[in-house]
Design a protein around this motif. Sequence first.
Motif, PDB file in Angstrom:
ATOM      1  N   MET A   1       4.538  -0.559  -1.095  1.00  0.00           N
ATOM      2  CA  MET A   1       3.584  -0.683  -2.210  1.00  0.00           C
ATOM      3  C   MET A   1       4.302  -1.254  -3.434  1.00  0.00           C
ATOM      4  N   GLN A   2       3.601  -2.153  -4.111  1.00  0.00           N
ATOM      5  CA  GLN A   2       4.220  -2.797  -5.274  1.00  0.00           C
ATOM      6  C   GLN A   2       4.243  -1.882  -6.492  1.00  0.00           C
ATOM      7  N   ALA A   3       5.086  -2.233  -7.425  1.00  0.00           N
ATOM      8  CA  ALA A   3       5.241  -1.429  -8.638  1.00  0.00           C
ATOM      9  C   ALA A   3       3.979  -1.487  -9.490  1.00  0.00           C
ATOM     10  N   ARG A   4       3.782  -0.425 -10.270  1.00  0.00           N
ATOM     11  CA  ARG A   4       2.744  -0.439 -11.289  1.00  0.00           C
ATOM     12  C   ARG A   4       3.231  -1.290 -12.469  1.00  0.00           C
ATOM     13  N   LEU A   5       2.283  -1.876 -13.167  1.00  0.00           N
ATOM     14  CA  LEU A   5       2.651  -2.640 -14.367  1.00  0.00           C
ATOM     15  C   LEU A   5       2.998  -1.666 -15.486  1.00  0.00           C
ATOM     16  N   PRO A   6       3.927  -2.041 -16.375  1.00  0.00           N
ATOM     17  CA  PRO A   6       4.193  -1.170 -17.529  1.00  0.00           C
ATOM     18  C   PRO A   6       2.956  -1.059 -18.412  1.00  0.00           C
ATOM     19  N   GLU A   7       2.806   0.079 -19.076  1.00  0.00           N
ATOM     20  CA  GLU A   7       1.616   0.309 -19.899  1.00  0.00           C
ATOM     21  C   GLU A   7       1.593  -0.632 -21.111  1.00  0.00           C
ATOM     22  N   TRP A   8       2.741  -0.795 -21.751  1.00  0.00           N
ATOM     23  CA  TRP A   8       2.836  -1.687 -22.915  1.00  0.00           C
ATOM     24  C   TRP A   8       4.067  -2.567 -22.781  1.00  0.00           C
TER      25      TRP A   8
END
Length: 181
Positions: A1-8
């Motif tokens: 599974m790919q990484a989550r995007l950073p929130e900011w």
Amino acid sequence: MQARLPEWVDPLALVERRERLEGEIPLASLARLSELLSDTEGSLSAVIDFTRLEDRRPGVRGSITGRLRMPCQRCLEAVELPVDLAFELYLVESEAMAARLPEGFEPLLNVSGKVSPRELVENEVLLSLPLIPRHAAGSCEPPEAPSGAPEKLEEAAQRENPFSILAQLRRTPEDGDSGGH
Ligand SMILES: [Zn+2]
């Protein structure tokens, strides 16, 4: 599974480093989009390059792919819509700067030195949704009116609008298409 995007992120810093963000965004995490969907199973894949665009202006270029389901406006069952879109946005620090962008340049507001990649993706997907999601023409029917109901909504609407029959005659085959490009 790919990484989550950073929130900011600090978009200008990422432009200087020519950084690429890649990640999966669960549909359930996109509140405004979720309201329009039949269900929030699944996620979207996003690739965002922070780079210099035309005239060496800082911006982002990217793509979003995936699938989502919306209620069909004819039969009310879910219609699956592919998401496959590309975007190019120019970083601006104010609405005034956005207004001064050349024609055809889309702004991305970077007011406080930070941008939410998730919000960026959600906005782009919201803009790409069909106004009237529907299954292909002829592949579904409006739901049966409950027995005892005076008449189908569609019949009532047609009677009230004498031009709707003309509009149907003029309808081209592509009109039933749910894809929005
Ligand atoms: Zn349908």
